[in-house]
Design an enzyme around this catalytic site. Structure first.
Site, mmCIF file in Angstrom:
data_model
loop_
_atom_site.group_PDB
_atom_site.id
_atom_site.type_symbol
_atom_site.label_atom_id
_atom_site.label_comp_id
_atom_site.label_asym_id
_atom_site.label_seq_id
_atom_site.Cartn_x
_atom_site.Cartn_y
_atom_site.Cartn_z
ATOM 1 N N ASP A 32 5.213 9.490 -2.087
ATOM 2 C CA ASP A 32 5.217 8.338 -1.433
ATOM 3 C C ASP A 32 3.644 7.681 -1.210
ATOM 4 O O ASP A 32 2.998 8.270 -0.671
ATOM 5 C CB ASP A 32 5.866 8.183 0.114
ATOM 6 C CG ASP A 32 5.986 6.813 0.621
ATOM 7 O OD1 ASP A 32 6.957 6.136 0.526
ATOM 8 O OD2 ASP A 32 4.956 6.761 1.365
ATOM 9 N N TYR A 86 -3.175 2.423 0.784
ATOM 10 C CA TYR A 86 -3.811 3.779 0.892
ATOM 11 C C TYR A 86 -5.019 3.880 0.263
ATOM 12 O O TYR A 86 -5.909 5.090 0.344
ATOM 13 C CB TYR A 86 -2.645 4.821 0.719
ATOM 14 C CG TYR A 86 -1.608 4.796 1.484
ATOM 15 C CD1 TYR A 86 -1.288 4.170 2.420
ATOM 16 C CD2 TYR A 86 -0.345 5.754 1.085
ATOM 17 C CE1 TYR A 86 -0.121 3.938 3.112
ATOM 18 C CE2 TYR A 86 0.753 5.832 1.911
ATOM 19 C CZ TYR A 86 0.987 4.773 2.764
ATOM 20 O OH TYR A 86 2.139 4.609 3.540
ATOM 21 N N LYS A 122 3.793 0.777 -2.294
ATOM 22 C CA LYS A 122 4.036 -0.606 -1.656
ATOM 23 C C LYS A 122 3.031 -1.680 -1.681
ATOM 24 O O LYS A 122 1.946 -1.511 -2.163
ATOM 25 C CB LYS A 122 4.022 -0.059 -0.159
ATOM 26 C CG LYS A 122 4.565 1.184 0.260
ATOM 27 C CD LYS A 122 4.570 1.673 1.564
ATOM 28 C CE LYS A 122 5.091 3.060 1.892
ATOM 29 N NZ LYS A 122 4.259 4.156 1.828
ATOM 30 N N HIS A 146 5.209 -3.498 2.480
ATOM 31 C CA HIS A 146 4.569 -2.559 3.249
ATOM 32 C C HIS A 146 4.728 -3.240 4.623
ATOM 33 O O HIS A 146 5.001 -2.397 5.584
ATOM 34 C CB HIS A 146 3.052 -2.587 2.999
ATOM 35 C CG HIS A 146 2.554 -1.049 3.729
ATOM 36 N ND1 HIS A 146 1.491 -0.495 2.793
ATOM 37 C CD2 HIS A 146 2.808 -0.351 4.425
ATOM 38 C CE1 HIS A 146 1.157 0.599 3.339
ATOM 39 N NE2 HIS A 146 1.963 0.708 4.462
#
Ligand code: A2P
Length: 286
Positions: free
Chosen positions: A48, A53, A78, A111
């Site tokens: 994931d 990120y 996401k 997200h």
């Protein structure tokens, strides 16, 4: 549920491994790359990540270095808040695919929802993003679509208009903070619940109740948290960049929490909460 590669089935028939490997706060570069590679070598088959990120390239590299075939891995990423709207969503997905070095994503998630505080048009904005998700799904670039951090009030208008309903809601979920209403509502509407920060970002691991239960089973606090999510029908996504922890966190199939232990964990006071509440749209304020 006996091993990492056991699966749950989404409403469209796609199978998702019961535990995923989390990468939030795994720094881009060799740390994230080596963590993903280590996880895949340890037997995880579900990874994931997220555009936000900032580590998609390293995640992709870790996957390739592991030697595990792409089709044997369930990969989630996401869509970020700056890419809301139909056209931007299509472009954002392409950019994620490129960074990951893959030609499809197993699960693509919005997200964070757009919420009332951000715009009076929040529901239309979420729908317009979702139309992009539906297009990407129909085009075969994504095998499953869903949301993250949505409350029922943000899902309601989306579900009324969706041609393809969301299959997943990924929410913060760990002993001390399980969002029971959101989890139950999401399930009633066909979504699988995924647990982000199942260890409460590590802070729940010092909790006395969690540790008492761990000691009773000869297991670690991390095992108890991961097992708790599994037994509560959520898909935990534990994150670590430490090889020994990555390997050890997978050892959650040789014990089971009792109903009484689950009840004690359910009753824990709010612990390890991240402070990110969807309705306040904290991410929009970043
Ligand atoms: P690290 O990545 O340095 O190994 P969550 O998955 O809830 O977001 O929690 C992630 C945090 O928990 C990270 O700080 C991670 O540290 C830490 N962590 C992961 N597994 C363990 C473990 N088995 N024991 C202690 N801390 C852990």
């Amino acid at each position: 549920m006996n091993k990492l590669t056991d699966t749950r089935t989404l409403t469209n028939g796609v199978k998702i491994p019961v535990v995923g490997f989390g990468t939030w706060q795994s720094p881009d570069g060799e740390i994230a790359r080596d963590a993903v590679r280590c996880a895949l070598e340890a037997g995880y088959r579900h990874v994931d990540t997220a555009a936000a990120y900032g580590n998609e390239e390293s995640v992709g590299e870790g996957i390739r270095l592991s030697g595990v075939k792409r089709e044997d891995i369930f990969l989630t990423t996401k869509h970020w808040i700056t890419d809301r709207g139909y056209e931007k969503t299509l472009a954002a997905c392409e950019a994620s695919l490129k960074r990951l070095g893959t030609d499809y994503i197993d699960l693509y998630l919005i997200h964070w929802p757009c919420v009332e505080k951000i715009s009076p048009d929040w529901a239309e904005i979420n729908l317009s993003t979702w139309r992009g998700f539906e297009k990407l799904y129909r085009d075969g670039k994504i095998r499953a679509i869903g949301v993250s951090n949505f409350l029922p009030k943000q899902l309601e208008p989306l579900l009324k208009e969706a041609e393809i309903p969301p299959m997943v809601n990924q929410i913060e979920f760990h002993p001390g903070y399980t969002q029971p209403e959101t989890a139950a509502w999401s399930r009633e509407h066909g979504m699988l619940v995924e647990a982000w920060s199942p260890l409460g970002c590590g802070t729940v691991l010092g909790d006395p109740t969690v540790n008492e239960i761990a000691a009773a089973h000869g297991k670690t606090a991390a095992h108890v948290c991961i097992r708790y999510a599994l037994q509560k029908d959520a898909v935990p996504l534990p994150k670590s960049v430490t090889p020994s922890r990555i390997v050890d966190n997978a050892n959650v199939f040789d014990f089971a929490l009792t109903d009484e232990e689950i009840a004690r964990l359910d009753a824990m006071p709010k612990t390890g909460y991240s402070g990110f509440y969807p309705d306040d749209a904290p991410a929009d304020a970043l």
